[in-house]
Design a protein around this motif. Structure first.
Motif, short mmCIF file in Angstrom:
data_model
loop_
_atom_site.label_atom_id
_atom_site.label_comp_id
_atom_site.label_asym_id
_atom_site.label_seq_id
_atom_site.Cartn_x
_atom_site.Cartn_y
_atom_site.Cartn_z
N GLN A 160 0.81 -1.21 0.00
CA GLN A 160 0.00 0.00 0.00
C GLN A 160 0.85 1.26 0.00
N GLN A 161 1.98 1.24 0.68
CA GLN A 161 2.85 2.41 0.68
C GLN A 161 3.38 2.70 -0.72
N LEU A 162 3.76 1.65 -1.45
CA LEU A 162 4.24 1.83 -2.81
C LEU A 162 3.10 2.32 -3.71
N ALA A 163 1.91 1.75 -3.54
CA ALA A 163 0.75 2.20 -4.32
C ALA A 163 0.48 3.67 -4.08
N SER A 164 0.59 4.10 -2.82
CA SER A 164 0.36 5.51 -2.48
C SER A 164 1.43 6.40 -3.10
N ALA A 165 2.66 5.90 -3.15
CA ALA A 165 3.74 6.68 -3.77
C ALA A 165 3.50 6.84 -5.26
N TYR A 166 3.08 5.76 -5.92
CA TYR A 166 2.77 5.85 -7.35
C TYR A 166 1.60 6.81 -7.58
N PHE A 167 0.60 6.74 -6.68
CA PHE A 167 -0.55 7.63 -6.85
C PHE A 167 -0.15 9.08 -6.64
N TYR A 168 0.72 9.33 -5.69
CA TYR A 168 1.18 10.71 -5.47
C TYR A 168 1.90 11.24 -6.72
N LEU A 169 2.68 10.38 -7.37
CA LEU A 169 3.34 10.77 -8.61
C LEU A 169 2.31 11.08 -9.69
N PHE A 170 1.31 10.22 -9.82
CA PHE A 170 0.24 10.42 -10.79
C PHE A 170 -0.49 11.74 -10.51
N TYR A 171 -0.83 11.96 -9.25
CA TYR A 171 -1.53 13.18 -8.85
C TYR A 171 -0.68 14.42 -9.12
N SER A 172 0.61 14.34 -8.82
CA SER A 172 1.50 15.48 -9.03
C SER A 172 1.61 15.84 -10.51
N VAL A 173 1.68 14.81 -11.36
CA VAL A 173 1.72 15.05 -12.81
C VAL A 173 0.43 15.72 -13.27
N LEU A 174 -0.71 15.26 -12.75
CA LEU A 174 -1.99 15.87 -13.10
C LEU A 174 -2.04 17.33 -12.67
#
Length: 266
Positions: free
Chosen positions: A131-145
């Motif tokens: 879940q921590q890795l998933a959250s890190a990937y999501f934060y990257l996705f969100y930041s790009v958006l």
């Protein structure tokens, strides 16, 4: 209807974001969801790839279409349904601190090729109980958006991208950049400029990515053979399909299907 999803039982504290649930959905007209439990500190990102959906947040209605996204934040009620022939979208449930964009507001931006990889990685990481890795990937996705949306967009460019996406899906068997140029009445040179500016790649490369994503859906949700899938996608041979698929995904179609089935056992 086709869907792939995963949800963990509890939120974990990861700064600045924590993601709990991911859905990849291709829905039909009867799709209709009404949330019975509302968490006022939770956001739900709906990113529409294709089709049309309706979202109601605390009684306020929104219509979402291709390349649109909304960060829904409800305090009283949340419901959403397909409002056309289909509604294909990604959904993420997450918590964040702080929130950098406007909740309950429709944004428009093309779904770039690297978004597919990021969304898949978020879903896969949750399935692997990371879940921590998933959250890190999501934060990257969100930041790009956030970066993309804050830089603004050209309405003409968005119109070209949206119409191109529709044309690609409708002409999956016989697409060419030349035919797209004629259909849109936009010079090929201009098409290349718009695609490189808005989605970071050429029209043909973007089409190959779309075709690869459709191939993944066939592999995940049907029992069609590799040869049958390659035919449905307009490839001249299954070996050509396998070569292009590996370029985008990293593995050949047969291996992708085996790995998907193993991840989803039980």
């Amino acid at each position: 209807m086709y869907f792939d999803f995963y949800s963990v039982n509890d939120w974990i504290k990861t700064y600045p974001m924590s993601v709990k649930t991911v859905y990849k959905l291709h829905t039909l007209p009867d799709y209709d969801i009404n949330h019975r439990i509302i968490e006022s500190n939770k956001y739900i990102l709906f990113y529409t790839l294709d089709g049309e959906g309706s979202i109601q947040v605390d009684g306020q209605g929104f219509t979402v279409q291709s390349n649109s996204l909304i960060f829904a934040n409800a305090t009283k009620s949340l419901a959403y349904q397909c409002s056309g022939e289909q509604w294909n979208f990604w959904l993420f449930e997450f918590k964040t601190e702080p929130f950098l964009l406007t909740p309950n507001y429709i944004y428009h931006t093309p779904f770039k090729m690297n978004y597919f990889d990021l969304c898949d990685q978020i879903l896969l990481s949750l399935k692997e109980d990371r879940q921590q890795l998933a959250s890190a990937y999501f934060y990257l996705f969100y930041s790009v958006l956030v970066s993309t949306l804050e830089s603004g967009g050209n309405s003409f460019n968005m119109s070209v991208i949206n119409k191109s996406l529709e044309y690609m899906k409708e002409n999956i068997m016989n697409f060419s950049v030349q035919s797209l140029s004629q259909y849109l009445n936009v010079p090929i040179r201009t098409l290349f400029y718009i695609f490189n500016k808005e989605v970071g790649t050429s029209p043909n490369r973007y089409f190959q990515g779309i075709r690869t994503e459709l191939g993944k859906e066939y592999l995940e949700s049907t029992n069609l053979s590799i040869s049958e899938i390659s035919h449905h996608l307009g490839y001249c041979s299954s070996s050509h399909f396998s070569t292009v698929f590996k370029q985008f995904v990293g593995v050949r179609p047969a291996q992708y299907r085996r790995e998907f089935e193993l991840r989803n056992l039980g």
